[in-house]
Design a protein around this motif. Structure first.
Motif, PDB file in Angstrom:
ATOM      1  N   ASN A   1       0.841  -1.191   0.163  1.00 25.09           N
ATOM      2  CA  ASN A   1      -0.009  -0.023   0.117  1.00 25.09           C
ATOM      3  C   ASN A   1       0.785   1.231   0.068  1.00 25.09           C
ATOM      4  N   TRP A   2       1.683   1.538   0.950  1.00 26.12           N
ATOM      5  CA  TRP A   2       2.364   2.631   1.223  1.00 26.12           C
ATOM      6  C   TRP A   2       3.623   2.809   0.208  1.00 26.12           C
ATOM      7  N   PRO A   3       4.268   1.588  -0.144  1.00 23.20           N
ATOM      8  CA  PRO A   3       5.399   1.871  -1.202  1.00 23.20           C
ATOM      9  C   PRO A   3       4.804   1.999  -2.442  1.00 23.20           C
ATOM     10  N   GLU A   4       3.450   1.751  -2.866  1.00 23.73           N
ATOM     11  CA  GLU A   4       3.085   2.228  -4.190  1.00 23.73           C
ATOM     12  C   GLU A   4       2.761   3.765  -4.100  1.00 23.73           C
ATOM     13  N   CYS A   5       2.129   4.403  -3.003  1.00 24.14           N
ATOM     14  CA  CYS A   5       1.956   5.435  -2.768  1.00 24.14           C
ATOM     15  C   CYS A   5       3.063   6.455  -2.904  1.00 24.14           C
ATOM     16  N   GLU A   6       4.298   6.003  -2.414  1.00 23.11           N
ATOM     17  CA  GLU A   6       5.431   6.573  -2.506  1.00 23.11           C
ATOM     18  C   GLU A   6       5.818   6.781  -3.942  1.00 23.11           C
ATOM     19  N   ALA A   7       5.956   5.556  -4.706  1.00 25.64           N
ATOM     20  CA  ALA A   7       6.097   5.516  -6.224  1.00 25.64           C
ATOM     21  C   ALA A   7       5.363   6.549  -6.787  1.00 25.64           C
ATOM     22  N   TYR A   8       3.998   6.537  -6.586  1.00 19.71           N
ATOM     23  CA  TYR A   8       3.268   7.449  -7.145  1.00 19.71           C
ATOM     24  C   TYR A   8       3.368   8.870  -6.920  1.00 19.71           C
ATOM     25  N   ASP A   9       3.750   9.192  -5.896  1.00 19.24           N
ATOM     26  CA  ASP A   9       4.069  10.527  -5.272  1.00 19.24           C
ATOM     27  C   ASP A   9       5.396  11.102  -5.895  1.00 19.24           C
ATOM     28  N   LEU A  10       6.369  10.344  -6.036  1.00 14.83           N
ATOM     29  CA  LEU A  10       7.822  10.692  -6.412  1.00 14.83           C
ATOM     30  C   LEU A  10       8.127  10.589  -7.758  1.00 14.83           C
ATOM     31  N   LEU A  11       7.641   9.470  -8.308  1.00 15.05           N
ATOM     32  CA  LEU A  11       7.661   9.147  -9.754  1.00 15.05           C
ATOM     33  C   LEU A  11       6.409   9.364 -10.918  1.00 15.05           C
ATOM     34  N   GLY A  12       5.231   9.424 -10.356  1.00  9.78           N
ATOM     35  CA  GLY A  12       4.196   9.405 -11.040  1.00  9.78           C
ATOM     36  C   GLY A  12       3.654   8.256 -11.839  1.00  9.78           C
ATOM     37  N   ILE A  13       4.041   7.028 -11.048  1.00  7.83           N
ATOM     38  CA  ILE A  13       3.770   6.054 -11.715  1.00  7.83           C
ATOM     39  C   ILE A  13       2.362   5.341 -11.102  1.00  7.83           C
ATOM     40  N   LEU A  14       1.374   5.327 -12.032  1.00  7.92           N
ATOM     41  CA  LEU A  14      -0.144   4.988 -11.812  1.00  7.92           C
ATOM     42  C   LEU A  14      -0.410   3.353 -11.188  1.00  7.92           C
ATOM     43  N   PHE A  15      -0.830   3.024 -10.268  1.00 10.36           N
ATOM     44  CA  PHE A  15      -1.203   1.721  -9.860  1.00 10.36           C
ATOM     45  C   PHE A  15      -2.485   1.557  -9.915  1.00 10.36           C
ATOM     46  N   GLN A  16      -2.868   0.729 -11.110  1.00 14.18           N
ATOM     47  CA  GLN A  16      -4.407   0.587 -11.202  1.00 14.18           C
ATOM     48  C   GLN A  16      -5.018  -0.512 -10.128  1.00 14.18           C
ATOM     49  N   GLY A  17      -6.306  -0.234  -9.506  1.00 12.13           N
ATOM     50  CA  GLY A  17      -6.926  -1.200  -8.734  1.00 12.13           C
ATOM     51  C   GLY A  17      -6.197  -0.697  -7.059  1.00 12.13           C
ATOM     52  N   HIS A  18      -5.564   0.305  -6.988  1.00 16.96           N
ATOM     53  CA  HIS A  18      -5.051   0.588  -5.565  1.00 16.96           C
ATOM     54  C   HIS A  18      -6.374   1.101  -4.804  1.00 16.96           C
ATOM     55  N   PRO A  19      -6.465   0.828  -3.517  1.00 16.55           N
ATOM     56  CA  PRO A  19      -7.682   1.235  -2.794  1.00 16.55           C
ATOM     57  C   PRO A  19      -7.627   2.815  -2.464  1.00 16.55           C
ATOM     58  N   ASP A  20      -6.586   3.396  -2.457  1.00 15.66           N
ATOM     59  CA  ASP A  20      -6.581   4.697  -1.857  1.00 15.66           C
ATOM     60  C   ASP A  20      -4.868   5.399  -2.439  1.00 15.66           C
ATOM     61  N   LEU A  21      -4.794   5.496  -3.457  1.00 13.06           N
ATOM     62  CA  LEU A  21      -3.674   5.990  -4.203  1.00 13.06           C
ATOM     63  C   LEU A  21      -3.605   7.605  -3.926  1.00 13.06           C
ATOM     64  N   LYS A  22      -2.607   8.057  -3.389  1.00 16.91           N
ATOM     65  CA  LYS A  22      -2.600   9.274  -3.023  1.00 16.91           C
ATOM     66  C   LYS A  22      -1.149   9.766  -2.745  1.00 16.91           C
ATOM     67  N   ARG A  23      -0.917  11.078  -2.711  1.00 16.20           N
ATOM     68  CA  ARG A  23       0.510  11.588  -2.499  1.00 16.20           C
ATOM     69  C   ARG A  23       0.476  11.515  -0.852  1.00 16.20           C
ATOM     70  N   ILE A  24       1.785  10.953  -0.433  1.00 16.61           N
ATOM     71  CA  ILE A  24       1.892  10.970   1.021  1.00 16.61           C
ATOM     72  C   ILE A  24       2.992  11.676   1.674  1.00 16.61           C
ATOM     73  N   LEU A  25       3.964  11.974   0.598  1.00 17.32           N
ATOM     74  CA  LEU A  25       5.204  12.843   1.252  1.00 17.32           C
ATOM     75  C   LEU A  25       4.841  14.597   0.925  1.00 17.32           C
ATOM     76  N   LEU A  26       4.273  14.677  -0.253  1.00 16.43           N
ATOM     77  CA  LEU A  26       4.061  16.039  -0.969  1.00 16.43           C
ATOM     78  C   LEU A  26       2.629  16.373  -0.907  1.00 16.43           C
ATOM     79  N   GLY A  27       2.245  17.610  -1.197  1.00 14.03           N
ATOM     80  CA  GLY A  27       0.888  18.059  -1.191  1.00 14.03           C
ATOM     81  C   GLY A  27       0.111  17.707  -2.556  1.00 14.03           C
ATOM     82  N   GLU A  28      -1.258  17.726  -2.610  1.00 13.21           N
ATOM     83  CA  GLU A  28      -1.677  17.333  -3.837  1.00 13.21           C
ATOM     84  C   GLU A  28      -1.507  18.203  -4.811  1.00 13.21           C
TER      85      GLU A  28
END
Length: 407
Positions: free
Chosen positions: A362-389
């Protein structure tokens, strides 16, 4: 009248006898005293002679020891101690003999033979005393010679120390002069470098370059640097994948078992590559396609023989030519590790989420999305966890530039 004369005569005779007896007792006492003094002198002389002999023997022994490293000063102190001990011993012996002569010598007339013996003893004691006086004079002169040697040695040491200090000062002056020359040279070089840098800065300021052009140059330089780094990483990755060890890896059988299970369920085209990563503890590594990534992960998770039910790591990387997801798995049942990789298009990096298989993703995929912009389909709550929206851009991308450069 005759009776009175006889009585007077008897009184005179009795008085004469009493006077003679008193005189005899006095002489006897005087002779006893003289004999006692003579015995004491003889005892003292004997004790002194014994002490002298003992001191000489001790001096010889200490002299031998001094040859092997004992200082001469210790010999003089030892002689003095030995002489003092001998004198004390002689005094104690004389006192003891005096007491014995007082308690054991009977009162009586002094014989002529005893007087002669006492006189001879006195003469012998005087001769012995003169001899000892001469010996003590010799020893004293030797002691003076030792003291003179010590003084001469001390003077020589002081002279050598003074000479060394003088030479040290002279060498210190020369060294300080050399140091000053080196320091001047360094200072001159630093001043030249500083002047050159100042001239360059003034030259740039004089040109008044356009800020937009400067920004564009900085971006181009950053891109070129990122491209060079990406090429280097690609070479390292390629050499890692191509490398084949001389001896087979102990985990080769595990890799073969995993590949057989995947091909048995998905066919031979499900994997793009598989190998033993020799640079990472011989971990069996699988390279999946984006469309088979989730199905291969599902086999690794639920296959009874594999059972990799623990996800220990998941992270993304920008290789500038492509994006990549790396997943590290572990099986507590078999105590084996495995790695799953997938390469994604850099312009539109999209991949299925592994949260339905491992909640730890869960959190590692959110981090990859936050810092690299990789989209994970089917993630229950994909969001930025280190930077603002409202943050613009992804900081771990090689071409990332801050939205506001001046901030």
């Amino acid at each position: 009248m005759s009776e009175e004369q006889d009585l007077a005569q008897q009184k005179k005779e009795a008085a004469a006898k009493a006077k003679a007896a008193a005189l005899a007792r006095r002489q006897s006492k005087e002779s006893v005293t003289e004999e006692r003094e003579g015995n004491m002198n003889v005892a003292k002389q004997k004790a002194a002679a014994a002490a002298k002999a003992k001191a000489v023997a001790l001096a010889r022994r200490q002299s031998k020891e001094s040859v092997t490293g004992e200082p001469e000063g210790n010999m003089d102190v030892a002689k003095q101690k030995a002489a003092a001990a001998a004198k004390a011993k002689a005094v104690a012996l004389a006192r003891r003999q005096s007491k014995e002569s007082v308690t054991g010598e009977p009162e009586g007339n002094m014989d002529v033979a005893k007087q002669k013996a006492a006189a001879a003893a006195k003469a012998k004691a005087a001769a012995l005393a003169r001899k000892q006086s001469k010996e003590s004079g010799i020893e004293e002169s030797e002691g003076n010679m030792d003291v003179a040697k010590q003084k001469a040695a001390a003077a020589a040491k002081a002279k050598a120390a003074a000479l060394a200090r003088k030479q040290s000062k002279e060498s210190g002056i020369e060294e300080s002069e050399r140091s000053m020359d080196v320091a001047k040279q360094k200072a001159a070089a630093a001043a030249k470098a500083k002047a050159a840098a100042l001239a360059k800065r003034k030259e740039l300021v004089g040109k008044e370059e356009d800020p937009e052009k400067a920004k564009a140059k900085a971006i181009a330089a950053a891109k070129a640097k990122a491209a060079a780094a990406a090429k280097t990483r690609a070479r390292v990755e390629e050499s890692t994948e191509v490398h084949t060890p001389d001896e087979p890896s102990p985990n080769q059988s595990i890799l073969d078992q995993i590949v057989q299970a995947i091909e048995r369920n998905l066919g031979q085209g499900a994997l793009t590559d598989y190998y033993i990563n020799n640079l990472s503890k011989d971990v069996p590594t699988l390279v999946a396609k984006p469309d088979t990534y989730f199905q291969i992960a599902k086999i690794l998770r639920y296959d009874e023989q594999l059972n990799f039910h623990y996800l220990s790591e998941l992270h993304g990387t920008d290789f500038e030519t492509h994006m990549e997801i790396y997943v590290h798995l572990y099986s507590f049942n078999t105590n084996h590790s495995a790695a799953l990789k997938v390469k994604l298009d850099r312009d539109s990096p999209v991949v299925p989420s592994l949260v339905p298989l491992w909640s730890g993703a869960n959190w590692p995929e959110c981090e990859a999305y936050d810092l690299l912009g990789i989209l994970f389909q089917g993630h229950p709550d994909l969001k930025r966890i280190l930077l603002g929206e409202d943050w613009i851009g992804y900081p771990l991308r090689k071409d990332y530039q801050p939205y506001d450069v001046e901030v």
